[in-house]
Design a protein around this motif. Structure first.
Motif, PDB file in Angstrom:
ATOM      1  N   VAL A 148       4.335  -3.964   7.896  1.00 27.68           N
ATOM      2  CA  VAL A 148       5.566  -3.298   7.818  1.00 27.68           C
ATOM      3  C   VAL A 148       5.629  -1.569   7.199  1.00 27.68           C
ATOM      4  O   VAL A 148       5.114  -1.878   6.090  1.00 27.68           O
ATOM      5  N   GLN A 149       5.499  -0.861   7.961  1.00 28.54           N
ATOM      6  CA  GLN A 149       5.407   0.633   7.427  1.00 28.54           C
ATOM      7  C   GLN A 149       6.784   1.463   7.368  1.00 28.54           C
ATOM      8  O   GLN A 149       7.202   1.640   8.609  1.00 28.54           O
ATOM      9  N   ALA A 150       6.956   2.005   6.388  1.00 31.88           N
ATOM     10  CA  ALA A 150       8.080   2.739   6.380  1.00 31.88           C
ATOM     11  C   ALA A 150       7.511   4.299   5.851  1.00 31.88           C
ATOM     12  O   ALA A 150       7.015   4.319   4.751  1.00 31.88           O
ATOM     13  N   ASP A 151       7.981   5.412   6.540  1.00 32.78           N
ATOM     14  CA  ASP A 151       7.829   6.688   6.027  1.00 32.78           C
ATOM     15  C   ASP A 151       9.031   7.165   5.603  1.00 32.78           C
ATOM     16  O   ASP A 151      10.022   7.255   6.050  1.00 32.78           O
ATOM     17  N   ALA A 176       6.201  10.018   1.834  1.00 31.25           N
ATOM     18  CA  ALA A 176       5.537   8.780   1.137  1.00 31.25           C
ATOM     19  C   ALA A 176       5.536   7.691   2.175  1.00 31.25           C
ATOM     20  O   ALA A 176       6.490   7.353   3.017  1.00 31.25           O
ATOM     21  N   ARG A 177       4.330   7.050   2.419  1.00 33.75           N
ATOM     22  CA  ARG A 177       4.106   6.123   3.576  1.00 33.75           C
ATOM     23  C   ARG A 177       3.948   4.736   2.670  1.00 33.75           C
ATOM     24  O   ARG A 177       3.182   4.506   1.734  1.00 33.75           O
ATOM     25  N   VAL A 178       4.960   3.625   2.720  1.00 37.05           N
ATOM     26  CA  VAL A 178       5.047   2.462   2.280  1.00 37.05           C
ATOM     27  C   VAL A 178       4.717   1.525   3.218  1.00 37.05           C
ATOM     28  O   VAL A 178       5.121   1.175   4.367  1.00 37.05           O
ATOM     29  N   HIS A 202       0.804  -1.328   0.070  1.00 37.18           N
ATOM     30  CA  HIS A 202       0.062   0.094   0.022  1.00 37.18           C
ATOM     31  C   HIS A 202       0.742   1.217   0.032  1.00 37.18           C
ATOM     32  O   HIS A 202       1.806   1.208   0.774  1.00 37.18           O
ATOM     33  N   LEU A 203       0.778   2.022  -0.942  1.00 34.46           N
ATOM     34  CA  LEU A 203       1.333   3.414  -0.994  1.00 34.46           C
ATOM     35  C   LEU A 203       0.335   4.556  -0.932  1.00 34.46           C
ATOM     36  O   LEU A 203      -0.495   4.710  -1.602  1.00 34.46           O
ATOM     37  N   GLU A 204       0.872   5.581  -0.352  1.00 27.57           N
ATOM     38  CA  GLU A 204       0.204   6.815   0.185  1.00 27.57           C
ATOM     39  C   GLU A 204       1.073   7.870   0.274  1.00 27.57           C
ATOM     40  O   GLU A 204       2.146   7.688   0.810  1.00 27.57           O
TER      41      GLU A 204
END
Length: 154
Positions: free
Chosen positions: A147-150, A99-101, A87-89
């Motif tokens: 897993v979320q990366a900003d 960008a949040r991945v 999910h990309l936003e």
């Protein structure tokens, strides 16, 4: 040839919570995720942001987003059986544009950075993601993890 990749874009309406109107979701139902397809989706997502007139990320920021997407999808493919998703936003505030991945998979085990080893090939993806991300979080459950990366785009 049918692709295991499914895309879903938003309706394009502006939301009052300061999120930009172009999230992108990719789901690999059969576990056949590829980092190349994920990088391509990230690039298309960033191009869409530019076309929508949003503050375009620098080339360096775009490369960081693609790198994070590639590393997280590769980890999901290598360490978790079954389906996974991406999910990309874009997130924005007065102070920052991100960008949040987010990558999810079916393994309940949180990723752990491997100790440096010049003799080993691979195993450094999580360290790379940590180095280029503003924030990295892991939300693990018995059925899998997210897993979320900003990544800062400025």
């Amino acid at each position: 040839m049918t692709s295991p990749l499914m895309q879903q874009a938003s309706d394009g309406h502006h939301r009052s919570d300061h999120r930009d109107p172009l999230p992108r979701r990719l789901i690999w139902h059969d576990g056949a995720a590829t980092s190349a397809a994920a990088r391509q989706a990230a690039l298309a997502f960033l191009d869409e942001a530019r076309s929508a007139g949003l503050a375009p990320p620098t080339d360096y920021a775009a490369e960081k987003v693609q790198l994070v997407v590639s590393e997280l999808v590769t980890n999901a493919r290598q360490h978790a059986p079954g389906p996974c998703g991406l999910h990309l936003e874009l997130e924005r505030s007065a102070a920052c544009r991100l960008a949040r991945v987010t990558v999810w998979d079916t393994s309940p085990h949180p990723p752990a950075p491997q100790p440096p080893d010049p003799q080993r090939i691979g195993g450094q993806g999580l360290r790379i993601v940590q180095a280029v991300s503003r924030r990295l979080t892991v939300d693990a459950h018995p059925a899998g993890k997210r897993v979320q990366a900003d990544i800062e785009l400025a």
